[in-house]
Design a protein around this motif. Structure first.
Motif, PDB file in Angstrom:
ATOM      1  N   ASN A 141       2.413   2.163  -3.289  1.00 20.10           N
ATOM      2  CA  ASN A 141       1.440   2.889  -4.120  1.00 20.10           C
ATOM      3  C   ASN A 141       1.749   2.792  -5.612  1.00 20.10           C
ATOM      4  O   ASN A 141       1.803   3.791  -6.328  1.00 20.10           O
ATOM      5  CB  ASN A 141       1.385   4.364  -3.696  1.00 20.10           C
ATOM      6  N   ILE A 159       0.842  -1.204   0.000  1.00 17.05           N
ATOM      7  CA  ILE A 159       0.000   0.000   0.000  1.00 17.05           C
ATOM      8  C   ILE A 159       0.878   1.256   0.000  1.00 17.05           C
ATOM      9  O   ILE A 159       0.633   2.207  -0.752  1.00 17.05           O
ATOM     10  CB  ILE A 159      -0.944  -0.002   1.217  1.00 17.05           C
ATOM     11  N   ASN A 219      -6.336   5.673   3.878  1.00 18.95           N
ATOM     12  CA  ASN A 219      -7.503   4.899   4.305  1.00 18.95           C
ATOM     13  C   ASN A 219      -7.249   3.393   4.185  1.00 18.95           C
ATOM     14  O   ASN A 219      -7.604   2.614   5.075  1.00 18.95           O
ATOM     15  CB  ASN A 219      -8.730   5.296   3.480  1.00 18.95           C
ATOM     16  N   ASP A 220      -6.628   2.995   3.083  1.00 23.17           N
ATOM     17  CA  ASP A 220      -6.295   1.579   2.908  1.00 23.17           C
ATOM     18  C   ASP A 220      -5.310   1.120   3.976  1.00 23.17           C
ATOM     19  O   ASP A 220      -5.456   0.038   4.567  1.00 23.17           O
ATOM     20  CB  ASP A 220      -5.681   1.336   1.518  1.00 23.17           C
ATOM     21  N   GLU A 255      -0.146   1.772  -7.821  1.00 24.73           N
ATOM     22  CA  GLU A 255      -1.317   2.137  -8.622  1.00 24.73           C
ATOM     23  C   GLU A 255      -1.530   3.648  -8.686  1.00 24.73           C
ATOM     24  O   GLU A 255      -2.490   4.118  -9.296  1.00 24.73           O
ATOM     25  CB  GLU A 255      -2.562   1.459  -8.046  1.00 24.73           C
ATOM     26  N   LYS A 256      -0.653   4.401  -7.997  1.00 23.78           N
ATOM     27  CA  LYS A 256      -0.717   5.867  -8.009  1.00 23.78           C
ATOM     28  C   LYS A 256      -2.074   6.391  -7.515  1.00 23.78           C
ATOM     29  O   LYS A 256      -2.676   7.295  -8.100  1.00 23.78           O
ATOM     30  CB  LYS A 256      -0.453   6.414  -9.419  1.00 23.78           C
ATOM     31  N   LYS A 257      -2.540   5.824  -6.412  1.00 22.87           N
ATOM     32  CA  LYS A 257      -3.799   6.274  -5.825  1.00 22.87           C
ATOM     33  C   LYS A 257      -3.617   7.638  -5.168  1.00 22.87           C
ATOM     34  O   LYS A 257      -2.491   8.055  -4.842  1.00 22.87           O
ATOM     35  CB  LYS A 257      -4.277   5.275  -4.762  1.00 22.87           C
ATOM     36  N   ALA A 258      -4.735   8.312  -4.936  1.00 26.92           N
ATOM     37  CA  ALA A 258      -4.698   9.582  -4.200  1.00 26.92           C
ATOM     38  C   ALA A 258      -4.210   9.316  -2.783  1.00 26.92           C
ATOM     39  O   ALA A 258      -4.462   8.253  -2.215  1.00 26.92           O
ATOM     40  CB  ALA A 258      -6.088  10.210  -4.175  1.00 26.92           C
ATOM     41  N   ASP A 295      -6.722   8.091  -0.230  1.00 24.98           N
ATOM     42  CA  ASP A 295      -7.105   6.693  -0.422  1.00 24.98           C
ATOM     43  C   ASP A 295      -6.029   5.752   0.114  1.00 24.98           C
ATOM     44  O   ASP A 295      -6.335   4.699   0.697  1.00 24.98           O
ATOM     45  CB  ASP A 295      -7.355   6.404  -1.902  1.00 24.98           C
ATOM     46  N   VAL A 296      -4.786   6.124  -0.078  1.00 29.05           N
ATOM     47  CA  VAL A 296      -3.678   5.309   0.435  1.00 29.05           C
ATOM     48  C   VAL A 296      -3.731   5.251   1.961  1.00 29.05           C
ATOM     49  O   VAL A 296      -3.597   4.173   2.564  1.00 29.05           O
ATOM     50  CB  VAL A 296      -2.320   5.862  -0.031  1.00 29.05           C
TER      51      VAL A 296
END
Length: 322
Positions: free
Chosen positions: A211, A208, A222-223, A213-216, A219-220
């Motif tokens: 990252n 996580i 929260n995960d 997947e280059k998430k915001a 969101d990172v």
């Protein structure tokens, strides 16, 4: 010495804060008292909040047609709905809480082992359950550190609880920063702790943080938070702690004498057979860390998960069902 963020804990008000027990008494709890300079407490008494006086006729959990109700036997009054309304409103109003210390076996605050009586006006106990407020806490915050003062007299449960609340408080602080840099630092500093608690979750959390997947960033976070709570659900096993300590020893394998290695390994054997607490081999390894100035290990929360002043190795023997 680490700088610690103060955990925020909801606590039953009768545990050293106010004379609000049904009999007008207060319960002085040594562990709760020891925390007062190190955490931010939010005291609450659910029974007083719903309008019951001090002192008051006691209430109990009663099984009526298969449903648990909160009944005051002396008056026959049913406080179930008003307790549910207060509980829902109160728990929805609190934010950024790291844990709870609730009164054991209380029909309102108890989290387990609360007597549930029959509806025949006698003292027959049909089962054991949670209280109305305590049960709602478990339902709404299953991932937080939630204990009662009775179980916290057990050394391993208390150690786990302290580790949870200080880890969660530290994460709560970096959430306000909301930067990947702070999250990477947090994960790095807690690497050995996570290795001891849950290696599967540790690996997931590492992915996580990467990252790919280059998430915001939100969101990172929260995960990561979700899996952080999962990682700390259970107390580490002896073997897991030993693996972490052996991992730490590997940093000094070329520098220690055979006598020093043997002394450390002997402390691990004593820990394995429960002759000494975990703090003994940890202290020896910390002496190696200081001696050889191993910067990475110096930053690891595993070696100082909570303030040293809160270390207390007394054990009541309670809570053996952990």
């Amino acid at each position: 010495m680490r700088a610690f963020e103060k955990p925020i804990l909801v606590v039953s008000k009768c545990l050293g804060f106010e004379h609000c027990r049904y009999n007008g008494l207060i319960i002085e709890d040594d562990f709760v008292n020891s925390l007062k300079n190190y955490v931010e407490f939010k005291p609450v008494c659910a029974e007083v909040e719903i309008g019951l006086g001090i002192p008051r006729e006691p209430v109990r959990v009663v099984n009526i047609n298969g449903e648990h109700r909160l009944i005051q036997p002396a008056t026959k009054r049913d406080f179930t709905e008003i307790m549910r309304q207060f509980t829902e409103k109160y728990l929805s109003s609190i934010n950024n809480v790291d844990g709870f210390i609730l009164k054991s076996r209380s029909p309102s605050c108890g989290i387990k082992d609360v007597k549930v009586y029959s509806n025949k006006g006698d003292n027959i106990v049909l089962e054991r359950s949670s209280g109305f407020f305590g049960g709602a806490v478990l339902d709404k915050f299953p991932y937080l550190a939630i204990e009662d003062e009775g179980r916290l007299s057990n050394f391993k449960i208390r150690e786990h609880f302290l580790t949870q609340i200080y880890t969660f408080a530290s994460f709560r602080k970096i959430k306000t920063e909301n930067t990947m840099k702070e999250l990477v630092k947090f994960h790095s500093e807690n690497k050995l702790m996570l290795m001891a608690y849950n290696q599967k979750e540790m690996r997931i959390m590492g992915n996580i943080v990467a990252n790919r997947e280059k998430k915001a960033v939100l969101d990172v976070f929260n995960d990561y938070e979700h899996h952080l709570y999962l990682a700390f659900c259970n107390i580490p096993r002896y073997g897991s702690n030993i693996n972490v300590l052996m991992h730490g020893l590997g940093y000094f394998s070329e520098s220690l004498s055979s006598e020093e290695k043997a002394f450390f390994l002997d402390s691990l054997d004593k820990y394995r057979i429960k002759k000494v607490p975990l703090s003994v081999p940890i202290s020896i390894l910390r002496s190696f860390i200081i001696r050889f100035k191993e910067d990475y290990l110096m930053q690891q929360t595993y070696f100082e998960p909570y303030p040293e002043e809160l270390v207390e190795i007394t054990d009541s023997g309670k809570g053996r069902d952990i």
